[in-house]
Scaffold this active site. Sequence first.
Site, PDB file in Angstrom:
ATOM      1  N   LYS A 244       4.625   4.565  -0.436  1.00 24.29           N
ATOM      2  CA  LYS A 244       5.904   3.903  -0.140  1.00 24.29           C
ATOM      3  C   LYS A 244       6.505   4.498   1.135  1.00 24.29           C
ATOM      4  CE  LYS A 244       6.693   2.735  -4.945  1.00 24.29           C
ATOM      5  NZ  LYS A 244       7.235   3.148  -6.246  1.00 24.29           N
TER       6      LYS A 244
ATOM      7  N   GLN B  73      10.911   7.313  -9.180  1.00 24.25           N
ATOM      8  CA  GLN B  73       9.536   6.990  -9.581  1.00 24.25           C
ATOM      9  C   GLN B  73       9.365   7.190 -11.086  1.00 24.25           C
ATOM     10  OE1 GLN B  73       7.055   5.673  -7.549  1.00 24.25           O
ATOM     11  NE2 GLN B  73       5.949   5.439  -9.463  1.00 24.25           N
TER      12      GLN B  73
ATOM     13  N   ASP C 215      14.664  -1.396  -6.828  1.00 20.97           N
ATOM     14  CA  ASP C 215      13.619  -1.701  -7.814  1.00 20.97           C
ATOM     15  C   ASP C 215      14.059  -2.850  -8.728  1.00 20.97           C
ATOM     16  OD1 ASP C 215      11.265  -0.260  -7.515  1.00 20.97           O
ATOM     17  OD2 ASP C 215      12.012   1.520  -8.560  1.00 20.97           O
TER      18      ASP C 215
END
Length: 293
Positions: A52, A96, A119
Amino acid sequence: MILIDGKKTAEQIKIEIAQEVKKMNDAGIKVPHLAAILVGDDPASQTYVNSKSKSCHEVGFMSSTYRLPENTSERELLEMVEFINNDPEVDGLIVQLPLPAHIDNQKVINTIVPHKDVDGFHPVNVGRMTIGLPAYIPATPFGVLELLRRNSISTTGKHCVVLGRSNIVGKPMSLLMSRNSEPGNATVTLCHSKTHNLKEITKQADILIVAIGQPGFVGADMVKEGAVVIDVGIHRVATDKNPSGFRLVGDVQFDEVAKKASYITPVPGGVGPMTIASLLLNTLKSAKKEIYN
Ligand code: NDP
């Protein structure tokens, strides 16, 4: 059969984002900034966070990674999230997953301020997406929609069967395919581990989206001739034919199913690369205040 090339599509999206970033730079506007928090040293999570961050640099975004030890307490993690929530330099924040067992995932997600939740996991974004308000769409379903759209695969009036109901893939996927837009406007059936007569249902699918986390679960006998098959699954399986000692496979038996499908995504190179591209798109939207203003 047409192979849906997610790698190429993701590269194209990154080129488009980089052009936008250049325009922002030229206009003296602050470039998008994505922050990631990684707790512990799970190798797969480290790989995801590193790629990422690499993708951010490729398109000209700023990126910061906060690496915390495995024994970080829930309180310490929540304080870190709040610190980044309040940092005006940061546009998007991802934590994460999975987190260590002593930390409540949902509590952490709930602490991210919705306008930085790129997200799209915060209940506010999930709710907004559900009722059709502007929202960050979770990266993997967003990537699938982009693959359908950019390959001009019409979904209106089609029967879409989604296999899997996780909060990050299957459930949002089913909602998005049923919303009043294109891609969307499909008649959706959502299947899970308690579904009876699974094969009878999947065989009715014009569009079959598979996210169940079982390598090679879907064989040709579960697929209708001419179906569009999207394989979200990703698994490492051991092999001695490859120097790395493993190869990547999906939830679908690609070779057999490809013979019946009209379109199919490969693994690797299908949905996987689209997930990061979609996260970058969400971060760009955040920087441009397109969802919340
Ligand atoms: P989860 O394990 O969270 O969810 C799996 C879902 O599949 C559950 O809803 C489960 O049902 C259902 N399921 C499991 N076994 C069966 C079965 N035998 N029959 C019918 N339904 C079943 O997985 P995720 O959604 O997180 O991920 C799915 C796959 O996608 C994984 O391989 C993952 O690695 C991959 N993935 C790939 C991404 C990418 O970027 N390409 C991103 C995210 C995930 P129930 O709810 O009843 O338990």
